[in-house]
Design an enzyme around this catalytic site. Sequence first.
Site, PDB file in Angstrom:
ATOM      1  N   ARG A  55       0.816  -1.222   0.000  1.00  0.00           N
ATOM      2  CA  ARG A  55       0.000   0.000   0.000  1.00  0.00           C
ATOM      3  C   ARG A  55       0.850   1.273   0.000  1.00  0.00           C
ATOM      4  O   ARG A  55       0.462   2.281   0.579  1.00  0.00           O
ATOM      5  CB  ARG A  55      -0.955   0.035   1.204  1.00  0.00           C
ATOM      6  CG  ARG A  55      -1.974  -1.077   1.226  1.00  0.00           C
ATOM      7  CD  ARG A  55      -3.141  -0.734   0.299  1.00  0.00           C
ATOM      8  NE  ARG A  55      -4.129  -1.781   0.295  1.00  0.00           N
ATOM      9  CZ  ARG A  55      -5.231  -1.758   1.054  1.00  0.00           C
ATOM     10  NH1 ARG A  55      -5.485  -0.757   1.831  1.00  0.00           N
ATOM     11  NH2 ARG A  55      -6.087  -2.749   0.992  1.00  0.00           N
ATOM     12  N   ARG A  59      -3.552   6.559   0.093  1.00  0.00           N
ATOM     13  CA  ARG A  59      -3.995   7.773   0.777  1.00  0.00           C
ATOM     14  C   ARG A  59      -2.943   8.476   1.624  1.00  0.00           C
ATOM     15  O   ARG A  59      -3.123   9.625   2.011  1.00  0.00           O
ATOM     16  CB  ARG A  59      -5.234   7.468   1.616  1.00  0.00           C
ATOM     17  CG  ARG A  59      -6.478   7.372   0.756  1.00  0.00           C
ATOM     18  CD  ARG A  59      -7.649   6.828   1.525  1.00  0.00           C
ATOM     19  NE  ARG A  59      -7.405   5.444   1.912  1.00  0.00           N
ATOM     20  CZ  ARG A  59      -8.283   4.677   2.544  1.00  0.00           C
ATOM     21  NH1 ARG A  59      -9.453   5.164   2.887  1.00  0.00           N
ATOM     22  NH2 ARG A  59      -7.993   3.445   2.832  1.00  0.00           N
ATOM     23  N   ARG A  68      -6.899  11.235  -7.368  1.00  0.00           N
ATOM     24  CA  ARG A  68      -8.085  10.396  -7.192  1.00  0.00           C
ATOM     25  C   ARG A  68      -9.363  11.203  -6.959  1.00  0.00           C
ATOM     26  O   ARG A  68     -10.456  10.626  -6.918  1.00  0.00           O
ATOM     27  CB  ARG A  68      -7.861   9.459  -5.998  1.00  0.00           C
ATOM     28  CG  ARG A  68      -7.162   8.128  -6.311  1.00  0.00           C
ATOM     29  CD  ARG A  68      -8.060   7.143  -7.068  1.00  0.00           C
ATOM     30  NE  ARG A  68      -9.395   7.096  -6.510  1.00  0.00           N
ATOM     31  CZ  ARG A  68      -9.732   6.449  -5.416  1.00  0.00           C
ATOM     32  NH1 ARG A  68      -8.844   5.732  -4.774  1.00  0.00           N
ATOM     33  NH2 ARG A  68     -10.968   6.483  -4.955  1.00  0.00           N
ATOM     34  N   ASP A 104      -6.730  -3.482  -7.182  1.00  0.00           N
ATOM     35  CA  ASP A 104      -7.264  -4.046  -5.945  1.00  0.00           C
ATOM     36  C   ASP A 104      -7.525  -5.527  -6.174  1.00  0.00           C
ATOM     37  O   ASP A 104      -7.721  -5.955  -7.317  1.00  0.00           O
ATOM     38  CB  ASP A 104      -8.557  -3.343  -5.522  1.00  0.00           C
ATOM     39  CG  ASP A 104      -8.912  -3.705  -4.091  1.00  0.00           C
ATOM     40  OD1 ASP A 104      -8.358  -3.090  -3.170  1.00  0.00           O
ATOM     41  OD2 ASP A 104      -9.705  -4.647  -3.889  1.00  0.00           O
ATOM     42  N   TYR A 179     -14.492 -12.440   1.043  1.00  0.00           N
ATOM     43  CA  TYR A 179     -15.290 -11.279   0.603  1.00  0.00           C
ATOM     44  C   TYR A 179     -16.551 -11.724  -0.129  1.00  0.00           C
ATOM     45  O   TYR A 179     -17.630 -11.167   0.059  1.00  0.00           O
ATOM     46  CB  TYR A 179     -14.465 -10.360  -0.303  1.00  0.00           C
ATOM     47  CG  TYR A 179     -13.514  -9.472   0.490  1.00  0.00           C
ATOM     48  CD1 TYR A 179     -14.003  -8.460   1.304  1.00  0.00           C
ATOM     49  CD2 TYR A 179     -12.139  -9.658   0.430  1.00  0.00           C
ATOM     50  CE1 TYR A 179     -13.147  -7.657   2.037  1.00  0.00           C
ATOM     51  CE2 TYR A 179     -11.270  -8.856   1.158  1.00  0.00           C
ATOM     52  CZ  TYR A 179     -11.785  -7.848   1.964  1.00  0.00           C
ATOM     53  OH  TYR A 179     -10.943  -7.065   2.691  1.00  0.00           O
TER      54      TYR A 179
HETATM   55  O1  CP3 Z   1       0.213   0.231  -3.114  1.00  0.00           O
HETATM   56  C1  CP3 Z   1      -0.267  -0.935  -3.147  1.00  0.00           C
HETATM   57  O2  CP3 Z   1      -0.018  -1.778  -2.273  1.00  0.00           O
HETATM   58  C2  CP3 Z   1      -1.084  -1.349  -4.359  1.00  0.00           C
HETATM   59  C3  CP3 Z   1      -2.473  -1.155  -4.247  1.00  0.00           C
HETATM   60  C4  CP3 Z   1      -3.409  -2.092  -3.496  1.00  0.00           C
HETATM   61  C5  CP3 Z   1      -4.721  -1.691  -3.169  1.00  0.00           C
HETATM   62  N1  CP3 Z   1      -5.382  -2.761  -2.654  1.00  0.00           N
HETATM   63  C6  CP3 Z   1      -5.260  -0.358  -3.414  1.00  0.00           C
HETATM   64  C7  CP3 Z   1      -6.380   0.097  -2.563  1.00  0.00           C
HETATM   65  C8  CP3 Z   1      -3.269  -3.417  -3.102  1.00  0.00           C
HETATM   66  C9  CP3 Z   1      -2.052  -4.320  -3.186  1.00  0.00           C
HETATM   67  C10 CP3 Z   1      -4.527  -3.828  -2.564  1.00  0.00           C
HETATM   68  C11 CP3 Z   1      -4.810  -5.189  -2.097  1.00  0.00           C
HETATM   69  C12 CP3 Z   1      -5.942  -5.413  -1.213  1.00  0.00           C
HETATM   70  N2  CP3 Z   1      -7.208  -4.920  -1.299  1.00  0.00           N
HETATM   71  C13 CP3 Z   1      -5.915  -6.327  -0.136  1.00  0.00           C
HETATM   72  C14 CP3 Z   1      -4.722  -7.141   0.263  1.00  0.00           C
HETATM   73  C15 CP3 Z   1      -3.744  -6.296   1.008  1.00  0.00           C
HETATM   74  C16 CP3 Z   1      -4.121  -6.029   2.441  1.00  0.00           C
HETATM   75  O3  CP3 Z   1      -4.206  -4.843   2.771  1.00  0.00           O
HETATM   76  O4  CP3 Z   1      -4.265  -6.975   3.193  1.00  0.00           O
HETATM   77  C17 CP3 Z   1      -7.190  -6.334   0.456  1.00  0.00           C
HETATM   78  C18 CP3 Z   1      -7.615  -7.135   1.646  1.00  0.00           C
HETATM   79  C19 CP3 Z   1      -8.002  -5.450  -0.304  1.00  0.00           C
HETATM   80  C20 CP3 Z   1      -9.445  -5.125  -0.093  1.00  0.00           C
HETATM   81  C21 CP3 Z   1      -9.583  -3.685   0.175  1.00  0.00           C
HETATM   82  N3  CP3 Z   1      -9.606  -2.727  -0.810  1.00  0.00           N
HETATM   83  C22 CP3 Z   1      -9.629  -3.016   1.427  1.00  0.00           C
HETATM   84  C23 CP3 Z   1      -9.621  -3.688   2.771  1.00  0.00           C
HETATM   85  C24 CP3 Z   1      -9.675  -1.626   1.169  1.00  0.00           C
HETATM   86  C25 CP3 Z   1      -9.633  -0.474   2.159  1.00  0.00           C
HETATM   87  C26 CP3 Z   1     -10.922   0.214   2.351  1.00  0.00           C
HETATM   88  C27 CP3 Z   1     -10.675   1.598   2.929  1.00  0.00           C
HETATM   89  O5  CP3 Z   1     -11.148   2.565   2.334  1.00  0.00           O
HETATM   90  O6  CP3 Z   1      -9.988   1.707   3.955  1.00  0.00           O
HETATM   91  C28 CP3 Z   1      -9.666  -1.479  -0.237  1.00  0.00           C
HETATM   92  C29 CP3 Z   1      -9.670  -0.204  -0.978  1.00  0.00           C
HETATM   93  C30 CP3 Z   1      -8.330   0.196  -1.484  1.00  0.00           C
HETATM   94  N4  CP3 Z   1      -7.522  -0.605  -2.223  1.00  0.00           N
HETATM   95  C31 CP3 Z   1      -7.718   1.462  -1.332  1.00  0.00           C
HETATM   96  C32 CP3 Z   1      -6.501   1.411  -2.008  1.00  0.00           C
HETATM   97  C33 CP3 Z   1      -5.498   2.521  -2.204  1.00  0.00           C
HETATM   98  C34 CP3 Z   1      -8.322   2.638  -0.572  1.00  0.00           C
HETATM   99  C35 CP3 Z   1      -9.379   3.261  -1.404  1.00  0.00           C
HETATM  100  C36 CP3 Z   1      -9.088   4.692  -1.766  1.00  0.00           C
HETATM  101  O7  CP3 Z   1      -7.938   5.156  -1.809  1.00  0.00           O
HETATM  102  O8  CP3 Z   1     -10.083   5.378  -2.068  1.00  0.00           O
END
Ligand code: CP3
Length: 372
Positions: A55, A59, A68, A104, A179
């Site tokens: 990540r 953000r 974004r 994602d 999920y």
């Molecule tokens: O920089 C990186 O690592 C690459 C981007 C990345 C995202 N999601 C972008 C994202 C990666 C590798 C993921 C994987 C992901 N998504 C996982 C496995 C990694 C982990 O954290 O365990 C999981 C479980 C998800 C499912 C998911 N998607 C979650 C739990 C969330 C967070 C929700 C929130 O708003 O807090 C997301 C959304 C997400 N995926 C965001 C990002 C940057 C946030 C949304 C945003 O920026 O608007």
Amino acid sequence: MRASPIRRRPRTRAKIRCVSANRPTGQQQTGTYDSAFLKACRREPVPHTPVWFMRQAGRSLPEYRKVREGIAMLDSCMMPELITEITLQPVRRHGVDAAIYFSDIVVPLKAIGIDLDIKPGVGPVVEKPIRTRADLEQLRPLEPGDVPYVAEAVRMLVGELGATPLIGFAGAPFTLASYLIEGGPSRNHEHTKAMMYGDPQLWADLLDRLAVITSAFLKVQIEAGASAVQLFDSWAGALAPADYRRSVLPASAKVFESVAGYGVPRIHFGVGTGELLGLMGEAGADVVGVDWRVPLDEAARRVGPGKALQGNLDPAVLFAPREAVEAKAGEVLDAAAGLEGHVFNLGHGVPPNTDPAALTRLVEYVHERSAR
Ligand code: CP3
């Protein structure tokens, strides 16, 4: 929008070289083969410990929040130029040793027609959870044509990144199943485990379909030029080892096996997986990701020989003063001193409210402290 080239390059970046044609796809023209990150994954000597952050794009970066603005998360994952820009942002700013493709884990599910969304502050939410055999029909195999924006963005990125490797990724079958079955994020995975224990055949069929989808998603990224891949089994730590071995490992092993022929390092990561580290290595990865609960020397004993490790600074440490961050990062490097290969990372993703300057300083510290 046009993605701007990388301004700040990691100081120790390998020079672009002409490499032999038998190098894996994604490592041929770009010179990534000799990068510290890929060397550490292959358990070869490195000039410094490579570092990247799960990540790292997201953000915590003001430049991410800016691009974004007004674009929904899943929409942004389908826009190649935006994906490229967001993926490059942390490489420019922090000088990390690898980029991770911005997407994602639910993107391939959306691409085959599953009705889902990513709700801000919540995570993926699935409209019609999968609970019965009839529901399985929602999960058809993924074709490369379902995700044209992925291959396009990866190709653009490889061009921009030069010798900095790009990590592709996907969600592991168990975490995706959670999920899909729960319909959203879950603390205890009750419905998921109810299916796993109550209808083992339906469970196995579901995980097998997810393994096929995940494999196809990784192949698209590797064939377009990704130099490594990471399988995120974020919620695997919810499982007892016997259940993991019987009900989850076969599907993850199928994914690793499906991309073995490309010769790119395969990383396997989960959270709270101290008791599963050996089994996660057995699933076939080249590198095992470790969260902050198990020191890396102990993790190496659990994983056994022949694997590199990735990790494992507690992300919460980033909120402590600089001296404390460096002391804890130093402990991680000390615990990794005897490892066959070590990629420095956090034990889980960068928290959204992290001060990005703390990450930049941490990269510098890891590089300087480990340089030989
Ligand atoms: O920089 C990186 O690592 C690459 C981007 C990345 C995202 N999601 C972008 C994202 C990666 C590798 C993921 C994987 C992901 N998504 C996982 C496995 C990694 C982990 O954290 O365990 C999981 C479980 C998800 C499912 C998911 N998607 C979650 C739990 C969330 C967070 C929700 C929130 O708003 O807090 C997301 C959304 C997400 N995926 C965001 C990002 C940057 C946030 C949304 C945003 O920026 O608007």
